[in-house]
Structures are given as C-alpha cells and as structure tokens.
Write an enzyme that holds these catalytic residues in place. Structure first.
Site, PDB file in Angstrom:
ATOM      1  CG  HIS A  90      -0.414   0.634   2.333  1.00 48.09           C
ATOM      2  ND1 HIS A  90       0.397  -0.853   3.300  1.00 48.09           N
ATOM      3  CD2 HIS A  90       0.085   1.496   3.197  1.00 48.09           C
ATOM      4  CE1 HIS A  90       0.894   0.091   4.531  1.00 48.09           C
ATOM      5  NE2 HIS A  90       0.732   1.428   4.062  1.00 48.09           N
TER       6      HIS A  90
HETATM    7  C1  UD1 Z   1      -2.804   5.015   6.051  1.00 49.60           C
HETATM    8  C2  UD1 Z   1      -1.114   5.765   6.487  1.00 49.60           C
HETATM    9  C3  UD1 Z   1       0.360   4.531   6.341  1.00 49.60           C
HETATM   10  C4  UD1 Z   1      -1.020   3.197   7.103  1.00 49.60           C
HETATM   11  C5  UD1 Z   1      -1.582   2.840   6.174  1.00 49.60           C
HETATM   12  C6  UD1 Z   1      -2.454   1.543   6.579  1.00 49.60           C
HETATM   13  C7  UD1 Z   1      -0.629   7.927   6.427  1.00 49.60           C
HETATM   14  C8  UD1 Z   1       0.001   8.943   6.144  1.00 49.60           C
HETATM   15  N1  UD1 Z   1      -0.862   6.474   5.891  1.00 49.60           N
HETATM   16  O1  UD1 Z   1      -1.496   4.736   4.284  1.00 49.60           O
HETATM   17  O2  UD1 Z   1       1.481   5.089   7.923  1.00 49.60           O
HETATM   18  O3  UD1 Z   1       0.708   2.079   6.531  1.00 49.60           O
HETATM   19  O4  UD1 Z   1      -2.769   3.984   6.271  1.00 49.60           O
HETATM   20  O5  UD1 Z   1      -3.888   1.529   5.806  1.00 49.60           O
HETATM   21  O6  UD1 Z   1      -1.191   8.607   7.672  1.00 49.60           O
HETATM   22  N2  UD1 Z   1      -9.119   4.782   1.379  1.00 49.60           N
HETATM   23  C9  UD1 Z   1     -10.493   3.987   1.029  1.00 49.60           C
HETATM   24  N3  UD1 Z   1     -10.982   3.747   2.603  1.00 49.60           N
HETATM   25  C10 UD1 Z   1     -10.605   4.017   3.387  1.00 49.60           C
HETATM   26  C11 UD1 Z   1      -9.626   4.785   3.658  1.00 49.60           C
HETATM   27  C12 UD1 Z   1      -9.092   4.295   2.564  1.00 49.60           C
HETATM   28  O7  UD1 Z   1     -10.924   3.584   0.326  1.00 49.60           O
HETATM   29  O8  UD1 Z   1     -11.449   3.513   4.355  1.00 49.60           O
HETATM   30  C13 UD1 Z   1      -8.436   4.896   0.052  1.00 49.60           C
HETATM   31  C14 UD1 Z   1      -8.946   6.599  -0.387  1.00 49.60           C
HETATM   32  O9  UD1 Z   1      -9.036   6.408  -2.007  1.00 49.60           O
HETATM   33  C15 UD1 Z   1      -7.771   7.127   0.053  1.00 49.60           C
HETATM   34  C16 UD1 Z   1      -6.511   6.401   0.074  1.00 49.60           C
HETATM   35  O10 UD1 Z   1      -7.324   5.043   0.639  1.00 49.60           O
HETATM   36  O11 UD1 Z   1      -7.501   7.552  -1.092  1.00 49.60           O
HETATM   37  C17 UD1 Z   1      -5.321   6.106   1.025  1.00 49.60           C
HETATM   38  O12 UD1 Z   1      -5.564   6.359   2.532  1.00 49.60           O
HETATM   39  P1  UD1 Z   1      -4.590   6.981   2.910  1.00 49.60           P
HETATM   40  O13 UD1 Z   1      -5.818   7.767   4.104  1.00 49.60           O
HETATM   41  O14 UD1 Z   1      -4.973   8.531   2.142  1.00 49.60           O
HETATM   42  O15 UD1 Z   1      -3.784   6.560   2.998  1.00 49.60           O
HETATM   43  P2  UD1 Z   1      -2.603   4.865   3.351  1.00 49.60           P
HETATM   44  O16 UD1 Z   1      -2.622   4.906   2.083  1.00 49.60           O
HETATM   45  O17 UD1 Z   1      -4.230   4.091   3.735  1.00 49.60           O
END
Ligand code: UD1
Length: 388
Positions: free
Chosen positions: A223
């Site tokens: 991820h």
């Molecule tokens: C975040 C954390 C990372 C952790 C990871 C575990 C930061 C900077 N990063 O990264 O340290 O290892 O979580 O999962 O805080 N999305 C969904 N549903 C959700 C959450 C996210 O669809 O419930 C999608 C969204 O499109 C979003 C993308 O996933 O843009 C990434 O989510 P984001 O919260 O930006 O960071 P992670 O890559 O999950």
C-alpha cells in the site's frame, strides 16, 4: 485525570485497544477514576478499514468522530487540525495520547501542543531515515513535540537520545501491538482458511473455481505510495507475483483501497483478477489477517506492522522497502524479515532463498503482552510530577 486518545487509520486500532483495557483495569484495581475519551479522526472510514476493527477488538465506539476521510496530505492534516482544536477546547484533557505515525498522529500532536496540553506518543523513536515517507515526517514532528515518549525497542530509545530528547521523557516499554496479538492469538488459530477466503473474496477473483481447503500460499500486502503510486514500480512487481510467485504457490492478497484504485486507473485490474492462482481478498479483519500470516509459507509486504507480527510468529518475510524504521524485525537481529526494496532481481534472489526457510519465531525484549499496563503506570507517575 482525563486522557484523550486519538486514532485515525487501520494500524492505530490494534495499538489503542490494549491501552483502553489497561486504563479500565487500572481504575478497577486501584479504585481510581481516570477518565478516557476516544477520538477517531475518520482518516480510514470504510467498514472493513475501521468499524470492523472496533467490533472485533472490543474497542468502545469513539466518543467523537471527526469524519475527515480521504484527501491530499495537506487536506487531511489541515481539516483534522481544525476539527481537533474544537474538541480539545471543549474537552480540556490533561493528556492527549497519540499512537503510530499516520496523518492523524501528526495533526493532533501539533494542535495539542499549540494549546499547551501534555502530549504522549506511543511507538516513539522509530526512524527510517527516509524523508520521502510521509510517516517519517509524522514521526519526527510528533516526537519533537511529545512530553512522554514510549518506545518499543532500545534502538528507538537511542534514536531519541541522539536527537537530544531528555532522558526523563524516554520510556522503553515494549511493543503495544503485541499485547493485542497475545490476547487474540488463540482465536486466530481456530479460524479456517477456507472460510476466510469465502467470506472476503473480491468479486471476480477465483471466478467459478473451487476454494482450496488446505494449500501452500504466499501472502502479499502492498500500500505504500513508493510502491503503488508509480506505474514503473507497481507493474513489474505485479508481473513478478503473477509470473514467478504464482507459479509455485497460490498467492493470497488482501488488497488495500489505495492499491486497488491505482490498478483500476492503470487499466490492469480486470485482467489481473482473472488469474486463478491469485486470490484477491477485500481488506480482512484483524483475526483473519493473523490467521493468514500464521499459515503463510512466505510474506511479501511493505507494511511495518506486519513485519512485527511476522517476527513474533516466525513467518519468513520479504519487506518490499529499501529501509525500515523497525530494524529489530530484521533477520540480522534475529527477526524474520529481509529488506528487498522494489528491484525485481533482488526480490527474486531473496524470494527463492527465503522459500526454503522454516518458521523461527523471535520475541524482542519487552514484546511480552504487558506494554499497555507499563504505559498506564508511567503516564500516571509522570502526571503527578509534570504540572502545567
Ligand atoms: C495510511 C497511513 C499509513 C498506514 C496505512 C495503513 C498516513 C500518511 N498513512 O496510508 O501509515 O500504513 O494507512 O492502511 O497516514 N481509502 C478508502 N477507504 C478507507 C481509507 C482509505 O477507500 O477507509 C482510500 C482512499 O482512496 C485514499 C487511499 O485509500 O485516498 C489512501 O488512504 P490514506 O488514508 O491517504 O492513506 P493510506 O495509504 O491508507
């Protein structure tokens, strides 16, 4: 004494569950009345990424949910700060407790100190030295601002000393995530692989094929932006998984929303899910992930938390990163993991070697299931001394 703790994203939930239990236990055993408020920033919001963990780990519903959701880093951090400031002004806690290194950790730390409230960081001192990782920035800022820093290992304590953090603020207490693992291990062992696959299968994956009941598999999670956001990195990795790993083993891949969205955007998703050796699962629950880990022949991951769980469970692990903030989990220090970055030649070489390895569980110092209790005791002791 009033403690307000913060969670935001999936890896935070297994760290806060033991803390809440330890506060309840302390109150019961000492006839104390520490008040605890739980704030969820809502960075992760899907049922599978968030709510499911509250239920399965018996975490009480958050008292407050800021519902921040997705966005750029500046958006997530900015909106969280604005919303969290209002919460602190209303709640007036004695301490704010933050865990890990996600955007919620950074945002809430800054707001806490701007309001001159005491700040405690659980999982302090981790350093990858890689400033292109968003989490490294979050760790540095949070640790710089914290009044009380709880470290999971001696290396992390040393990192803080080198940065000039006063000795009295640093407390080596062990890894709180392992508290959750110890409490839940038995339940995880009892889960059936076949049921996990059936209940979490991504629509279209394994299409029409029978679910195997007992088989050898590699477990994959991916991820990190450095692996999934760039086409020239993610496509060769996928080709390696499909053409080489999937040839010898089935491959189970609980896919993160970020990664799936990326593969859809690149136009390769529809083709990849048709591969019969590649079993795509939706993001799975805590117990399911530990069970998958326990049965895997090998793990290929870029997650820090999984590296730690592989260490305790002994699962041979290839870490698809060039650096780690968790060196204690590496093979050269007794752990199960080896850094392979995202260079396919290097991954192939280590993969073939590691496939022959047996499980060798390793328990670093104080990863004993009692970290949260140590944290609550030290927090209370410090509160008696540190007044402002
Ligand atoms: C975040 C954390 C990372 C952790 C990871 C575990 C930061 C900077 N990063 O990264 O340290 O290892 O979580 O999962 O805080 N999305 C969904 N549903 C959700 C959450 C996210 O669809 O419930 C999608 C969204 O499109 C979003 C993308 O996933 O843009 C990434 O989510 P984001 O919260 O930006 O960071 P992670 O890559 O999950």
């Amino acid at each position: 004494m009033k403690i307000l703790s913060v969670v935001g994203a999936r890896p935070n939930f297994m760290k806060i569950a033991p803390l809440i239990k330890a506060i309840v236990k302390y109150n019961r055993e000492n006839r104390a009345s520490i008040q605890h408020i739980l704030v969820h920033t809502g960075q992760h919001y899907d049922v599978r990424m968030s709510e499911a963990f509250f239920q399965s780990l018996n975490i009480p519903d958050p008292d407050i949910n800021l519902e921040i959701g997705s966005g750029s880093h500046a958006e997530q951090i900015g909106y969280t700060m604005i919303a969290f400031e209002k919460v602190l002004l209303e709640q007036q806690p004695d301490w704010v407790v933050v865990v890990g290194d996600v955007n919620a950790t950074l945002s809430c730390s800054v707001v806490t100190k701007k309001l001159n409230i005491k700040l405690c960081h659980i999982e302090a001192g981790l350093r990858s030295g890689d400033m292109s990782m968003p989490e490294e920035i979050n760790r540095l800022v949070t640790d710089r601002l914290s009044d009380l820093l709880f470290t999971p290992d001696a290396v992390s304590s040393e990192n803080l000393r080198k940065e000039g953090v006063p000795e009295e603020k640093i407390h080596f207490v062990g890894n709180i995530m392992i508290d959750t693992l110890e409490v839940n291990k038995e339940k995880c062992e009892k889960l059936k692989l076949e049921t996990i696959i059936k209940e979490n299968l991504v629509a279209g994956s394994l299409d029409g094929k029978k679910i195997p009941s007992d088989f050898s598999y590699a477990l994959i999670t991916l991820h990190r932006p450095s692996n999934v956001d760039r086409e020239e990195v993610i496509i060769p990795l996928i080709n390696f998984f499909l053409n080489e790993v999937a040839k010898e083993n089935s491959l189970i891949w609980p896919i993160h929303p970020r990664t799936r969205n990326r593969l859809i955007k690149l136009g390769v998703w529809d083709n990849i899910i048709k591969n019969p050796s590649l079993i795509f699962l939706e993001p799975v629950g805590y117990h399911e992930m530990i069970r998958l880990n326990m049965g895997a022949k090998i793990m290929l991951t870029d997650s820090g938390g999984l590296q730690e769980e592989c260490c305790i469970l002994g699962t041979p692990c290839l870490t698809l990163r060039w650096n780690t903030e968790r060196p204690v989990t590496l093979r050269e220090y007794g752990g199960a993991s080896v850094l392979v970055g995202n260079n396919i030649d290097k991954i192939r070489k280590e993969y073939l070697q590691t496939l022959t390895f047996k499980r060798i569980p390793y328990r670093p110092d104080l990863w004993d299931g009692h970290t949260a209790e140590r944290i609550v005791e030290r927090l209370i002791e410090t509160d008696k001394i540190l007044k402002y």
